[in-house]
Design a protein around this motif. Sequence first.
Motif, mmCIF file in Angstrom:
data_model
loop_
_atom_site.group_PDB
_atom_site.id
_atom_site.type_symbol
_atom_site.label_atom_id
_atom_site.label_comp_id
_atom_site.label_asym_id
_atom_site.label_seq_id
_atom_site.Cartn_x
_atom_site.Cartn_y
_atom_site.Cartn_z
ATOM 1 N N LEU A 131 -8.799 5.668 8.452
ATOM 2 C CA LEU A 131 -8.511 4.378 7.829
ATOM 3 C C LEU A 131 -8.037 4.573 6.399
ATOM 4 C CD1 LEU A 131 -8.591 1.266 7.848
ATOM 5 C CD2 LEU A 131 -10.973 1.432 7.071
ATOM 6 N N LEU A 132 -8.740 5.397 5.641
ATOM 7 C CA LEU A 132 -8.340 5.642 4.254
ATOM 8 C C LEU A 132 -6.943 6.248 4.191
ATOM 9 C CD1 LEU A 132 -11.701 7.090 2.899
ATOM 10 C CD2 LEU A 132 -10.679 4.881 2.270
ATOM 11 N N ALA A 133 -6.659 7.165 5.097
ATOM 12 C CA ALA A 133 -5.340 7.794 5.123
ATOM 13 C C ALA A 133 -4.253 6.776 5.439
ATOM 14 C CB ALA A 133 -5.325 8.923 6.152
ATOM 15 N N ALA A 134 -4.563 5.830 6.326
ATOM 16 C CA ALA A 134 -3.597 4.787 6.660
ATOM 17 C C ALA A 134 -3.273 3.917 5.450
ATOM 18 C CB ALA A 134 -4.129 3.923 7.806
ATOM 19 N N TRP A 135 -4.222 3.810 4.524
ATOM 20 C CA TRP A 135 -4.027 3.054 3.285
ATOM 21 C C TRP A 135 -3.502 3.939 2.160
ATOM 22 C CZ3 TRP A 135 -5.284 -2.162 1.869
ATOM 23 C CH2 TRP A 135 -5.670 -2.961 2.950
ATOM 24 N N GLY A 136 -3.133 5.164 2.486
ATOM 25 C CA GLY A 136 -2.568 6.055 1.480
ATOM 26 C C GLY A 136 -3.583 6.774 0.635
ATOM 27 N N ARG A 137 -4.850 6.738 1.049
ATOM 28 C CA ARG A 137 -5.887 7.426 0.296
ATOM 29 C C ARG A 137 -6.080 8.848 0.830
ATOM 30 N NH1 ARG A 137 -5.050 2.287 -1.344
ATOM 31 N NH2 ARG A 137 -6.612 1.596 -2.863
ATOM 32 N N VAL A 138 -6.354 9.752 -0.086
ATOM 33 C CA VAL A 138 -6.668 11.124 0.278
ATOM 34 C C VAL A 138 -8.147 11.338 -0.036
ATOM 35 C CG1 VAL A 138 -6.128 13.544 -0.078
ATOM 36 C CG2 VAL A 138 -4.320 11.820 -0.310
ATOM 37 N N PRO A 139 -8.990 11.447 0.959
ATOM 38 C CA PRO A 139 -10.430 11.505 0.720
ATOM 39 C C PRO A 139 -10.890 12.629 -0.195
ATOM 40 C CG PRO A 139 -9.989 11.012 3.008
ATOM 41 C CD PRO A 139 -8.673 11.349 2.392
ATOM 42 N N ALA A 140 -10.147 13.744 -0.260
ATOM 43 C CA ALA A 140 -10.539 14.851 -1.138
ATOM 44 C C ALA A 140 -9.297 15.675 -1.458
ATOM 45 C CB ALA A 140 -11.594 15.719 -0.459
ATOM 46 N N ASP A 171 -8.668 15.139 14.672
ATOM 47 C CA ASP A 171 -10.095 14.951 14.928
ATOM 48 C C ASP A 171 -10.834 14.348 13.728
ATOM 49 O OD1 ASP A 171 -9.878 17.109 13.249
ATOM 50 O OD2 ASP A 171 -11.274 18.393 14.358
ATOM 51 N N ALA A 172 -10.100 13.817 12.745
ATOM 52 C CA ALA A 172 -10.737 13.193 11.583
ATOM 53 C C ALA A 172 -11.528 11.977 12.019
ATOM 54 C CB ALA A 172 -9.678 12.800 10.562
ATOM 55 N N ASP A 173 -12.612 11.688 11.306
ATOM 56 C CA ASP A 173 -13.424 10.529 11.670
ATOM 57 C C ASP A 173 -12.697 9.233 11.313
ATOM 58 O OD1 ASP A 173 -13.760 10.045 8.924
ATOM 59 O OD2 ASP A 173 -15.725 11.008 8.861
ATOM 60 N N GLN A 174 -13.256 8.109 11.776
ATOM 61 C CA GLN A 174 -12.556 6.838 11.643
ATOM 62 C C GLN A 174 -12.373 6.431 10.176
ATOM 63 O OE1 GLN A 174 -14.363 3.277 13.467
ATOM 64 N NE2 GLN A 174 -12.333 2.772 14.241
ATOM 65 N N GLN A 175 -13.363 6.710 9.330
ATOM 66 C CA GLN A 175 -13.207 6.358 7.921
ATOM 67 C C GLN A 175 -12.057 7.138 7.291
ATOM 68 O OE1 GLN A 175 -16.637 5.959 5.270
ATOM 69 N NE2 GLN A 175 -15.572 7.207 3.732
ATOM 70 N N ILE A 223 0.849 -1.186 0.000
ATOM 71 C CA ILE A 223 0.000 0.000 0.000
ATOM 72 C C ILE A 223 0.885 1.236 0.000
ATOM 73 C CG2 ILE A 223 -1.906 -1.159 1.177
ATOM 74 C CD1 ILE A 223 -1.019 0.177 3.748
ATOM 75 N N ALA A 224 0.284 2.366 -0.294
ATOM 76 C CA ALA A 224 1.022 3.616 -0.336
ATOM 77 C C ALA A 224 1.385 4.082 1.074
ATOM 78 C CB ALA A 224 0.193 4.680 -1.048
ATOM 79 N N GLU A 225 2.264 5.061 1.124
ATOM 80 C CA GLU A 225 2.616 5.648 2.410
ATOM 81 C C GLU A 225 1.382 6.303 3.031
ATOM 82 O OE1 GLU A 225 5.521 5.561 4.085
ATOM 83 O OE2 GLU A 225 6.160 4.141 2.534
ATOM 84 N N PRO A 226 1.257 6.234 4.349
ATOM 85 C CA PRO A 226 0.096 6.853 4.985
ATOM 86 C C PRO A 226 0.070 8.360 4.771
ATOM 87 C CG PRO A 226 1.730 6.207 6.628
ATOM 88 C CD PRO A 226 2.166 5.614 5.329
ATOM 89 N N VAL A 227 -1.137 8.902 4.786
ATOM 90 C CA VAL A 227 -1.343 10.328 4.578
ATOM 91 C C VAL A 227 -1.706 10.984 5.904
ATOM 92 C CG1 VAL A 227 -2.798 12.034 3.403
ATOM 93 C CG2 VAL A 227 -2.120 9.924 2.213
ATOM 94 N N ASN A 228 -1.168 12.145 6.167
ATOM 95 C CA ASN A 228 -1.489 12.861 7.404
ATOM 96 C C ASN A 228 -2.889 13.455 7.323
ATOM 97 O OD1 ASN A 228 1.026 12.395 8.633
ATOM 98 N ND2 ASN A 228 1.938 14.122 7.546
#
Length: 202
Positions: free
Chosen positions: A180-189, A173-177, A164-169
Amino acid sequence: MIDIRDAYRRALHDFGERLHLVRDDQWELPTPCVDWDVRELVNHLVNENLLAPELLAGRRITDIAGMYEEDVLGDDPIKAFEVSAQNAVEAVYAEGALTRVAHLPFGDVPGREYISELFADALIHTWDLAHAIGASERLDPELVASCAEWFERTREDYQETGLIAEPVNVPEDADQQTRLLAAWGRVPAPRSGTAARRRAPR
């Protein structure tokens, strides 16, 4: 945590719901997985579904790697997914699936762990698909919580292997989703200009 088999079944169901929303002109849209468009993302998940019954039956990846074409979607991607998902779900509920050894490319793991990985992949890719086509990105909170609990124990192994990609900061206070997405390297927006490294198919 909820029963991992139920979690996997529900994650596949939610992916299928997003899949039914894909318009004819959206199959070539980019996804958060680098180098994968929508069709390639769906093809990846169908391939995983096809491999699941074989690996949960104790077969080795080297014995079955050539069983499936590179493109397994054919002329009806939705039907290909639904048939493969049904077979995969039946396989995880089969007697002994949780304890049988699954021979994966990186080593042998108990069936429960393999199913956990399938579940996490289906859940994260549900968001990837939704993000790509502009559908609802809100994942089932119970599935998010279950995946987050499992991933907390395994994230170092995933990140060390480069799956998986590097985690994203994200804000504290971000919600759990979002976390989780950030831990998988996803940027929600936002949708444009961001991408996550694709996972290698298993």
